[in-house]
Every structure is written in structure tokens, then in C-alpha cells.
Write a protein that holds these residues in place. Structure first.
Motif, PDB file in Angstrom:
ATOM      1  N   LYS A 182       0.857  -1.183   0.000  1.00  0.00           N
ATOM      2  CA  LYS A 182       0.000   0.000   0.000  1.00  0.00           C
ATOM      3  C   LYS A 182       0.894   1.234   0.000  1.00  0.00           C
ATOM      4  N   SER A 183       0.910   1.946  -1.131  1.00  0.00           N
ATOM      5  CA  SER A 183       1.884   3.042  -1.275  1.00  0.00           C
ATOM      6  C   SER A 183       1.576   4.211  -0.357  1.00  0.00           C
ATOM      7  N   CYS A 184       0.360   4.248   0.217  1.00  0.00           N
ATOM      8  CA  CYS A 184       0.042   5.319   1.170  1.00  0.00           C
ATOM      9  C   CYS A 184       0.602   4.992   2.548  1.00  0.00           C
ATOM     10  N   THR A 185       1.208   3.819   2.705  1.00  0.00           N
ATOM     11  CA  THR A 185       1.697   3.403   4.021  1.00  0.00           C
ATOM     12  C   THR A 185       3.162   2.978   3.940  1.00  0.00           C
ATOM     13  N   VAL A 186       3.887   3.646   3.049  1.00  0.00           N
ATOM     14  CA  VAL A 186       5.325   3.413   2.908  1.00  0.00           C
ATOM     15  C   VAL A 186       5.978   4.783   2.733  1.00  0.00           C
ATOM     16  N   LEU A 187       7.074   5.010   3.436  1.00  0.00           N
ATOM     17  CA  LEU A 187       7.797   6.270   3.251  1.00  0.00           C
ATOM     18  C   LEU A 187       8.677   6.186   2.004  1.00  0.00           C
ATOM     19  N   ALA A 188       8.586   7.213   1.162  1.00  0.00           N
ATOM     20  CA  ALA A 188       9.419   7.236  -0.048  1.00  0.00           C
ATOM     21  C   ALA A 188      10.895   7.153   0.322  1.00  0.00           C
ATOM     22  N   ALA A 189      11.266   7.803   1.422  1.00  0.00           N
ATOM     23  CA  ALA A 189      12.676   7.830   1.825  1.00  0.00           C
ATOM     24  C   ALA A 189      13.232   6.442   2.113  1.00  0.00           C
ATOM     25  N   SER A 190      12.341   5.504   2.425  1.00  0.00           N
ATOM     26  CA  SER A 190      12.809   4.154   2.776  1.00  0.00           C
ATOM     27  C   SER A 190      13.071   3.302   1.547  1.00  0.00           C
ATOM     28  N   LEU A 191      12.799   3.836   0.352  1.00  0.00           N
ATOM     29  CA  LEU A 191      12.833   2.990  -0.847  1.00  0.00           C
ATOM     30  C   LEU A 191      14.008   3.289  -1.774  1.00  0.00           C
ATOM     31  N   ASP A 192      15.090   3.828  -1.227  1.00  0.00           N
ATOM     32  CA  ASP A 192      16.268   4.059  -2.061  1.00  0.00           C
ATOM     33  C   ASP A 192      16.720   2.728  -2.653  1.00  0.00           C
ATOM     34  N   GLY A 193      16.847   2.690  -3.971  1.00  0.00           N
ATOM     35  CA  GLY A 193      17.301   1.461  -4.634  1.00  0.00           C
ATOM     36  C   GLY A 193      16.187   0.489  -4.993  1.00  0.00           C
ATOM     37  N   ALA A 194      14.947   0.821  -4.620  1.00  0.00           N
ATOM     38  CA  ALA A 194      13.853  -0.116  -4.872  1.00  0.00           C
ATOM     39  C   ALA A 194      13.366  -0.041  -6.323  1.00  0.00           C
ATOM     40  N   GLU A 195      12.717  -1.122  -6.742  1.00  0.00           N
ATOM     41  CA  GLU A 195      12.058  -1.140  -8.045  1.00  0.00           C
ATOM     42  C   GLU A 195      10.569  -1.046  -7.826  1.00  0.00           C
TER      43      GLU A 195
END
Lengths: 156, 264
Positions: free
Chosen positions: A58-71
Motif C-alpha cells: 500500500k503506497s500510502c503506508t510506505v515512506l518514499a525515503a525508505s525505498l532508495d534502490g527499490a524497483e
């Protein structure tokens, strides 16, 4: 501010984001990918579901900052010249009415089909209904959504 | 959500330093409760310290008859883990029933038990199994860890790193889901372990998860659904709200205990 670089729909996307920026906001406001919808903003409705490293979240419950390097894959990243089989199936089976929940339904649908195939389990109608626990639709009564996912599973 | 500083330390030492250097830090492990709570302004930490970048935090490993699950292992990872299935399939089943598929891809075992929500599933599983909670400072028995609603034995700056579960002789979990939210209105985990029979109840207690001595005694003498019939489960100390009265929850505890024993 946190510098993040992720791959979104196959392309590099980076930005300086405040700690509190949600992935849904990063996609919609920074990248202008408004196919991902925010329905409830309380992690319940599933309209905002996207794939992160191949898994529905659920993209409303994930911090963008935590996704460095993610696909990240959003509904905009599914069609590759032709519509994805899940999109075709939603069209063929009238799997939507107003369409607001549809991006999340499609992303959750693909995720469940992939998981069941990987695990060698049969995706029955009952299983689809159970798997859709985190996706809410207020128009269709779910019948045609379930039919769409079952139909797509046969061709994916 | 209010402004917050985000940290993703690569080691426990850096995490402790980040927590110590912040005005008010919260540990972020999966965020499936913390972030909604922050969005509603029910929590407003100055900093969040994401522990998912610390090496080993998502590992799941079996040694002997014990499985050790990293605190940042997601519910989906626990549900699909052959290691967890080898030691305690009931715990894998419990994990597979938390939230919904997307929540299970992000939510973690460490985050769930640190929050100790009175309707969470993991507290029942870990208390029922007599698990050990491992932190950066010590090991805490589940009996000492869950101290009350949304309260644990964790000290400021203490970080859960893993959870260890020994192999029970048998175990089972059953919950009655709220028809709308799907949270456990009552969940009962039963286990026959080397140190005796343990029965843990979630979703019902005013002070959060608890063990039930009467059910433990009944199942000790006769491990069967029928053994539960004669147990007197009172409504003292049980929650009463718009979803269920304390009396109804007391009834559900017996029904769920029977189903859990039958599932073991």
C-alpha cells in the motif's frame, strides 16, 4: 530531506524528499504518475497498491525515503505496447464501474496470480475473494472483479 | 503527517545513536501501524529510525529445535518460511492471517510485538509458545515482555533484534474476525510445550494479551476440544465495546480455544 533514487516503471527516478513523504505522494506529486489512487489514506482500501520489488504494497503506508534502490511498478508501467492480460481481463469482464479502485485491484490481482503460480497453488474463486481482503470496491459488488482476475490468471 | 526526520542506520550502534540524538524517536520496522498512526497525528515523533537496513534483521534460521526470526522479517516471509514451518506451522498460519496481502508484505514481527496492540495476532502466538524476545541489550521471556495494552518491557532505546521460538509438541491458533475490520475480536493460541500447556488470548483482555489458567489446566489433562467445554471463562477484565460485550468475548474465548485445539 533524504535523497532517494528508485526505479519506477523501468526508469530511474530520484528526488530530495522530506522524511514524511509517502510513496503515494512521491508517485503522484513528484512524478505525476496519478494512476495510483489514494482512496482512504488509512491503509484499508487498497486503491494505492503498487509493486515494490515485485510485491504488492500500500503506497500510502510506505515512506518514499525508505525505498532508495527499490524497483517500483505502478499501473502505468504494466502495458508494454499492449495492455497487460490483467487489464484486458478487467475490460473484457466489466471489472469496473467508476474505476477509482481499479489501479489497486489490478496491481493486487497481478500480485496474487504471480504468488499462486510461484507457489504452485490453484487460485480458486474463494482464494481470490480472500486475497482481495485489502482492496475495497464500492460499485461492483466484486463479482466481475473476481471474474476478471480468474480470467487473467488463465492467460498470465 | 507532521514533518519527521528519517534515518536508515546500517548497524545497531548507529540506530542507538540516532535514537539517542533525537528529540523523540520511533523505530520504524514495517510501518503498517506506525505510519497510519502518524497520519492521524496520534503519534508525532521528531525522528523515525528504520531498522530494516541493519544486517541480519530479516534472517530466519533454525538451530536444533529452535527457530530464530529477525525482527524485521515480514509477515509474508514468516508465513512462507520453511524454517518456521519446520518448527511451528501454527505460527506460519498465524502470520498468513494477519491483515491483508499488501500489509503482510510490509508489516514485521518486531513491529507487531513492540506495539502490542490488544487485537494483534503475534502477541498471542509468542506468549502461547513461550517465545524469547531478543533485544540489543538482553533476552526477555514472552511472559515478561507483554506488560499491558500497547505496553511492553522494552526500555527507551532498546531495539528488538529477533524472536526465538522452540518447537512445541503441538500448537494451533484460531481467531474470530471482526466482520468489518477483520481484526481479531478474540484470538486464542494453544500450545503443548516442554514446559507444559500454554493458552494465550488476544483481542479480549483490557490489559492486552493474557494466559488463561483454566484453559491450560483443562487442556493439560485432556488435549481436545471437548476438554474446553467444562472450563469456566469469566468476563472479568475483558473488553466491552461496540463490537462485542465482555460476555460475548468470554464465550468466543471458549469457541476459539476449541477451534485452536482442533487445528493443532
Amino acid at each position: 530531506m533524504t535523497q532517494v533514487t528508485m526505479t519506477v516503471n523501468g526508469k530511474a527516478a530520484s528526488g530530495d524528499v522530506p522524511g514524511e513523504t509517502l510513496l503515494s505522494d512521491f508517485l503522484r506529486e513528484h512524478l505525476r504518475l496519478t494512476g495510483t489512487h489514494v482512496g482512504c489514506d488509512t491503509s484499508q482500501c487498497g486503491a494505492c497498491v503498487v509493486h515494490v520489488d515485485g510485491k504488492a504494497v500500500k503506497s500510502c503506508t510506505v515512506l518514499a525515503a525508505s525505498l532508495d534502490g527499490a524497483e517500483v511498478t505502478t499501473v502505468e508501467g504494466l502495458a508494454n505496447g499492449e495492455l497487460h492480460p490483467m487489464q484486458v481481463a478487467f475490460n473484457d469482464n466489466h471489472g469496473l464501474q467508476c474505476g477509482f479502485c481499479t489501479p489497486g485491484m489490478i496491481m493486487s490481482g497481478i500480485d496474487m496470480v504471480n504468488r499462486y503460480k510461484t507457489e504452485g497453488r490453484e487460485l480458486t474463486e474463494e482464494a481470490i475473494r480472500h486475497e482481495l481482503e485489502g482492496n475495497i470496491c464500492r460499485c461492483t459488488g466484486y463479482h466481475n472483479i473476481v471474474r476478471s482476475i480468474k480470467d487473467a490468471a488463465a492467460s498470465m | 503527517m507532521y514533518a519527521v526526520n528519517y534515518h536508515k542506520p546500517a548497524s545497531i550502534e548507529d540506530a542507538v545513536a540516532a535514537i539517542g540524538g533525537a528529540e523523540e524517536a520511533k523505530i520504524l520496522a514495517g510501518g503498517q501501524t506506525l505510519l497510519p498512526t502518524m497520519k492521524q497525528h496520534l503519534a508525532a515523533p521528531s525522528d523515525v529510525v528504520d531498522v530494516r537496513g541493519i544486517s541480519g534483521m530479516t534472517d530466519i534460521a533454525v538451530r536444533g529445535d529452535t527457530v530464530t526470526i529477525g525482527a524485521a522479517a515480514t509477515h509474508a516471509a514468516v508465513a512462507a518460511s520453511s524454517e518456521v514451518d519446520t518448527v511451528c506451522p501454527a505460527l506460519a498460519t498465524l502470520a498468513a492471517g494477519i491483515g491483508d496481502p499488501a500489509v503482510r508484505h510490509m508489516g514485521t514481527i518486531g513491529g507487531s510485538i513492540a506495539n502490542n496492540d490488544p487485537a494483534a495476532d503475534y502477541p498471542a502466538g509468542l506468549l502461547g509458545l513461550g517465545a524469547t524476545i531478543v533485544t540489543n541489550q538482553r533476552e526477555i521471556a514472552a511472559d515478561d515482555f507483554f506488560t499491558g495494552m500497547f505496553t511492553t518491557a522494552l526500555e527507551d532505546g532498546e531495539i528488538i533484534t529477533a524472536v526465538s521460538v522452540g518447537k512445541p509438541d503441538r500448537a494451533g491458533y484460531a481467531k474470530f474476525r471482526n466482520p468489518a475490520s477483520r481484526y481479531a475480536m478474540v484470538g486464542v493460541f494453544v500450545a503443548q510445550t516442554g514446559s507444559g500447556v500454554r493458552v494465550a488470548v488476544t483481542g479480549a483482555g483490557e490489559d492486552g494479551v493474557f494466559r488463561h489458567a483454566g484453559l491450560e489446566a483443562a487442556l493439560s489433562s485432556n488435549w481436545s476440544s471437548e476438554a474446553v467445554d467444562g472450563v469456566d471463562v469469566g468476563s472479568d477484565g475483558l473488553m466491552s465495546d461496540i463490537h462485542a460485550s465482555a460476555d460475548y468475548r468470554a464465550h468466543l474465548i471458549k469457541v476459539m480455544a476449541k477451534r485452536a485445539a482442533a487445528a493443532s
